[in-house]
Design a protein around this motif. Structure first.
Motif, PDB file in Angstrom:
ATOM      1  N   LYS A 164       0.834  -1.196   0.000  1.00 34.60           N
ATOM      2  CA  LYS A 164       0.000   0.000   0.000  1.00 34.60           C
ATOM      3  C   LYS A 164       0.870   1.248   0.000  1.00 34.60           C
ATOM      4  O   LYS A 164       1.862   1.329   0.687  1.00 34.60           O
ATOM      5  N   LYS A 165       0.431   2.214  -0.788  1.00 30.20           N
ATOM      6  CA  LYS A 165       1.131   3.493  -0.838  1.00 30.20           C
ATOM      7  C   LYS A 165       0.566   4.404   0.227  1.00 30.20           C
ATOM      8  O   LYS A 165      -0.602   4.319   0.567  1.00 30.20           O
ATOM      9  N   PRO A 166       1.353   5.334   0.760  1.00 31.05           N
ATOM     10  CA  PRO A 166       0.814   6.292   1.725  1.00 31.05           C
ATOM     11  C   PRO A 166      -0.170   7.218   1.046  1.00 31.05           C
ATOM     12  O   PRO A 166      -0.093   7.466  -0.156  1.00 31.05           O
ATOM     13  N   LEU A 167      -1.103   7.728   1.818  1.00 31.59           N
ATOM     14  CA  LEU A 167      -2.065   8.659   1.262  1.00 31.59           C
ATOM     15  C   LEU A 167      -1.347   9.911   0.782  1.00 31.59           C
ATOM     16  O   LEU A 167      -0.429  10.392   1.430  1.00 31.59           O
ATOM     17  N   PRO A 168      -1.766  10.456  -0.376  1.00 27.98           N
ATOM     18  CA  PRO A 168      -1.147  11.689  -0.852  1.00 27.98           C
ATOM     19  C   PRO A 168      -1.394  12.820   0.131  1.00 27.98           C
ATOM     20  O   PRO A 168      -2.389  12.829   0.835  1.00 27.98           O
ATOM     21  N   THR A 169      -0.466  13.764   0.157  1.00 29.44           N
ATOM     22  CA  THR A 169      -0.607  14.869   1.091  1.00 29.44           C
ATOM     23  C   THR A 169      -1.371  16.036   0.489  1.00 29.44           C
ATOM     24  O   THR A 169      -1.749  16.946   1.189  1.00 29.44           O
ATOM     25  N   VAL A 170      -1.589  16.033  -0.829  1.00 33.41           N
ATOM     26  CA  VAL A 170      -2.373  17.100  -1.431  1.00 33.41           C
ATOM     27  C   VAL A 170      -3.823  16.952  -1.011  1.00 33.41           C
ATOM     28  O   VAL A 170      -4.303  15.855  -0.777  1.00 33.41           O
ATOM     29  N   GLY A 171      -4.536  18.075  -0.876  1.00 28.90           N
ATOM     30  CA  GLY A 171      -5.939  18.015  -0.507  1.00 28.90           C
ATOM     31  C   GLY A 171      -6.727  17.211  -1.521  1.00 28.90           C
ATOM     32  O   GLY A 171      -6.560  17.371  -2.723  1.00 28.90           O
ATOM     33  N   LEU A 172      -7.616  16.343  -1.041  1.00 28.74           N
ATOM     34  CA  LEU A 172      -8.358  15.463  -1.930  1.00 28.74           C
ATOM     35  C   LEU A 172      -9.169  16.231  -2.964  1.00 28.74           C
ATOM     36  O   LEU A 172      -9.162  15.864  -4.136  1.00 28.74           O
ATOM     37  N   PRO A 173      -9.896  17.297  -2.591  1.00 30.58           N
ATOM     38  CA  PRO A 173     -10.637  18.016  -3.621  1.00 30.58           C
ATOM     39  C   PRO A 173      -9.737  18.582  -4.708  1.00 30.58           C
ATOM     40  O   PRO A 173     -10.163  18.737  -5.832  1.00 30.58           O
ATOM     41  N   VAL A 174      -8.498  18.914  -4.359  1.00 31.20           N
ATOM     42  CA  VAL A 174      -7.561  19.386  -5.378  1.00 31.20           C
ATOM     43  C   VAL A 174      -7.204  18.248  -6.318  1.00 31.20           C
ATOM     44  O   VAL A 174      -6.960  18.452  -7.497  1.00 31.20           O
ATOM     45  N   PHE A 175      -7.221  17.022  -5.814  1.00 28.68           N
ATOM     46  CA  PHE A 175      -6.790  15.875  -6.606  1.00 28.68           C
ATOM     47  C   PHE A 175      -7.632  15.710  -7.862  1.00 28.68           C
ATOM     48  O   PHE A 175      -7.118  15.468  -8.942  1.00 28.68           O
ATOM     49  N   ILE A 176      -8.955  15.851  -7.725  1.00 29.90           N
ATOM     50  CA  ILE A 176      -9.796  15.675  -8.903  1.00 29.90           C
ATOM     51  C   ILE A 176      -9.498  16.734  -9.941  1.00 29.90           C
ATOM     52  O   ILE A 176      -9.533  16.479 -11.135  1.00 29.90           O
ATOM     53  N   VAL A 177      -9.171  17.947  -9.493  1.00 32.06           N
ATOM     54  CA  VAL A 177      -8.771  18.992 -10.425  1.00 32.06           C
ATOM     55  C   VAL A 177      -7.469  18.600 -11.100  1.00 32.06           C
ATOM     56  O   VAL A 177      -7.265  18.844 -12.285  1.00 32.06           O
ATOM     57  N   CYS A 178      -6.587  17.958 -10.345  1.00 33.97           N
ATOM     58  CA  CYS A 178      -5.307  17.531 -10.912  1.00 33.97           C
ATOM     59  C   CYS A 178      -5.518  16.546 -12.047  1.00 33.97           C
ATOM     60  O   CYS A 178      -4.784  16.523 -13.016  1.00 33.97           O
ATOM     61  N   VAL A 179      -6.528  15.693 -11.907  1.00 37.11           N
ATOM     62  CA  VAL A 179      -6.793  14.694 -12.938  1.00 37.11           C
ATOM     63  C   VAL A 179      -7.086  15.363 -14.266  1.00 37.11           C
ATOM     64  O   VAL A 179      -6.714  14.882 -15.316  1.00 37.11           O
ATOM     65  N   VAL A 180      -7.757  16.503 -14.211  1.00 42.38           N
ATOM     66  CA  VAL A 180      -8.106  17.206 -15.438  1.00 42.38           C
ATOM     67  C   VAL A 180      -7.253  18.440 -15.640  1.00 42.38           C
ATOM     68  O   VAL A 180      -6.517  18.565 -16.601  1.00 42.38           O
ATOM     69  N   ALA A 181      -7.307  19.352 -14.690  1.00 45.94           N
ATOM     70  CA  ALA A 181      -6.751  20.681 -14.934  1.00 45.94           C
ATOM     71  C   ALA A 181      -5.242  20.706 -14.926  1.00 45.94           C
ATOM     72  O   ALA A 181      -4.627  21.361 -15.764  1.00 45.94           O
ATOM     73  N   ALA A 182      -4.613  20.022 -13.961  1.00 47.57           N
ATOM     74  CA  ALA A 182      -3.159  20.107 -13.865  1.00 47.57           C
ATOM     75  C   ALA A 182      -2.493  19.458 -15.056  1.00 47.57           C
ATOM     76  O   ALA A 182      -1.377  19.785 -15.399  1.00 47.57           O
ATOM     77  N   VAL A 183      -3.180  18.529 -15.690  1.00 46.26           N
ATOM     78  CA  VAL A 183      -2.626  17.900 -16.880  1.00 46.26           C
ATOM     79  C   VAL A 183      -2.816  18.797 -18.087  1.00 46.26           C
ATOM     80  O   VAL A 183      -2.087  18.737 -19.053  1.00 46.26           O
ATOM     81  N   ALA A 238     -15.649  12.635   0.027  1.00 51.98           N
ATOM     82  CA  ALA A 238     -14.470  11.858  -0.365  1.00 51.98           C
ATOM     83  C   ALA A 238     -14.830  10.835  -1.433  1.00 51.98           C
ATOM     84  O   ALA A 238     -14.159  10.726  -2.470  1.00 51.98           O
ATOM     85  N   LYS A 239     -15.907  10.093  -1.200  1.00 52.00           N
ATOM     86  CA  LYS A 239     -16.274   9.042  -2.156  1.00 52.00           C
ATOM     87  C   LYS A 239     -16.740   9.630  -3.471  1.00 52.00           C
ATOM     88  O   LYS A 239     -16.383   9.130  -4.547  1.00 52.00           O
ATOM     89  N   ASP A 240     -17.532  10.711  -3.412  1.00 48.69           N
ATOM     90  CA  ASP A 240     -18.010  11.332  -4.648  1.00 48.69           C
ATOM     91  C   ASP A 240     -16.846  11.882  -5.467  1.00 48.69           C
ATOM     92  O   ASP A 240     -16.818  11.762  -6.700  1.00 48.69           O
ATOM     93  N   THR A 241     -15.874  12.490  -4.777  1.00 42.41           N
ATOM     94  CA  THR A 241     -14.720  13.048  -5.473  1.00 42.41           C
ATOM     95  C   THR A 241     -13.902  11.953  -6.145  1.00 42.41           C
ATOM     96  O   THR A 241     -13.492  12.083  -7.303  1.00 42.41           O
ATOM     97  N   ILE A 242     -13.681  10.876  -5.424  1.00 41.72           N
ATOM     98  CA  ILE A 242     -12.908   9.765  -5.987  1.00 41.72           C
ATOM     99  C   ILE A 242     -13.677   9.111  -7.131  1.00 41.72           C
ATOM    100  O   ILE A 242     -13.092   8.717  -8.147  1.00 41.72           O
TER     101      ILE A 242
END
Length: 324
Positions: A45-64, A193-197
């Protein structure tokens, strides 16, 4: 600026999340699964990312999507029906008021303050001591609209994810499908959390359906000899190299199929047999594999960027405030 169709400001370089923070990068870290666009790793198992979870979904689209053309700004004021007229605070009964509109695929969608706040966690946590709420920043409104447009595109292609797929995605990206634990980690409620993921999993599935490049397995570096005998050939290092080289290796003749292959050229100064190779040779093979992985990952990122650019360039957005 008057709010008219004639006064457009193109948003050519939107502000993106801090993508250098410790977080899952696109494409995702290696993971064992059957997905043709992602890669394998061990089961630890990998450690949980330290970035805020709501930011993560933006990363999937926007940061790319670097330098994405996100339609046009139509600034608030003038004739817009949702101008905030200088308001910086909202009462609880104003949270469902429209603060923006975006148009995509011929359909105009209203955006409320509640929806924008909710993408960053429980709405209640944004209330000040007087029970009022700061007007969402324009960047948050744009992020919300971006996500919705990409999710709309997925819906148009009938792309959905099952509960099991959401769990698999959570385990892959966060090392856990315990949503209460993930929610606690990011100080948000479990439903958020679940909706964002889930939304992120849908975006990932959409991406895998539109990109053509296949990412090879992310290589694992060879284990350094415990006794320090780095120049001692072993069968383990030989099999490690052959495993990375794949069809570049001629098993019948116990050599490279061609001296022009990437691995053959990189390991030209090393003696490699099916049962004999050194740690140094294994390292050289690892560097080739890592380079191939990085190149393919960059290509996927470029393809996904182009796809998202195409979607978002067809969208327009009206924002009632440019608050930050």
């Amino acid at each position: 600026m008057p709010d008219t169709k004639e006064n457009h400001d193109e948003l050519t370089e939107p502000q993106e999340p801090a993508k250098d923070a410790a977080k899952p990068q696109a494409p995702e870290p290696a993971q064992k699964h059957a997905d043709k666009h992602t890669s394998k790793s061990d089961s630890a198992k990998k450690p949980l990312p330290t970035v805020g979870l709501p930011v993560f979904i933006v990363c999937v689209v926007a940061a790319v999507v670097v330098g994405v053309l996100c339609g046009h700004f139509l600034l608030g004021g003038g004739s817009t029906s949702f101008s905030l007229n200088g308001t910086t605070k909202l009462t609880s009964d104003q949270l469902d008021s429209t603060i923006a509109e975006y148009t995509y695929d011929g359909k105009t969608n209203k955006v409320t303050a509640r929806e924008v706040l909710a993408q960053n966690g429980s709405v209640d946590k944004f209330a000040d001591s007087d029970g009022n709420y700061t007007v969402p920043a324009a960047t948050d409104v744009i992020s919300y609209a971006r996500n919705q447009i990409v999710l709309d595109a997925a819906g148009n292609q009938n792309i959905t994810v099952s509960d099991d797929e959401v769990d698999q995605y959570a385990n892959k990206m966060f090392g856990s499908s315990d949503y209460s634990q993930i929610a606690s980690q990011y100080n948000i409620d479990e439903d958020t959390a679940k909706d964002t993921i889930k939304q992120s999993a849908v975006m990932s599935k959409l991406r895998d359906s539109v990109v053509s490049t296949q990412v090879p397995d992310q290589p694992t570096a060879p284990t350094k000899p415990a006794d320090g005998a780095e120049d001692t050939p072993t069968a383990d290092y030989a099999q490690y190299i052959i495993g990375l080289a794949g069809d570049e290796w001629d098993a019948d003749n116990n050599t490279w199929k061609s001296q022009d292959g990437d691995y053959a050229k990189a390991l030209a100064s090393y003696e490699v047999k099916s049962d004999s190779a050194t740690y140094a040779a294994a390292q050289a093979a690892y560097y080739v594999a890592q380079s191939k992985y990085s190149t393919a990952s960059s290509q996927i990122s470029s393809e996904w960027t182009a796809y998202c650019n195409e979607l978002l360039s067809k969208a327009t957005i009206q924002i009632g405030s440019l608050a930050v």
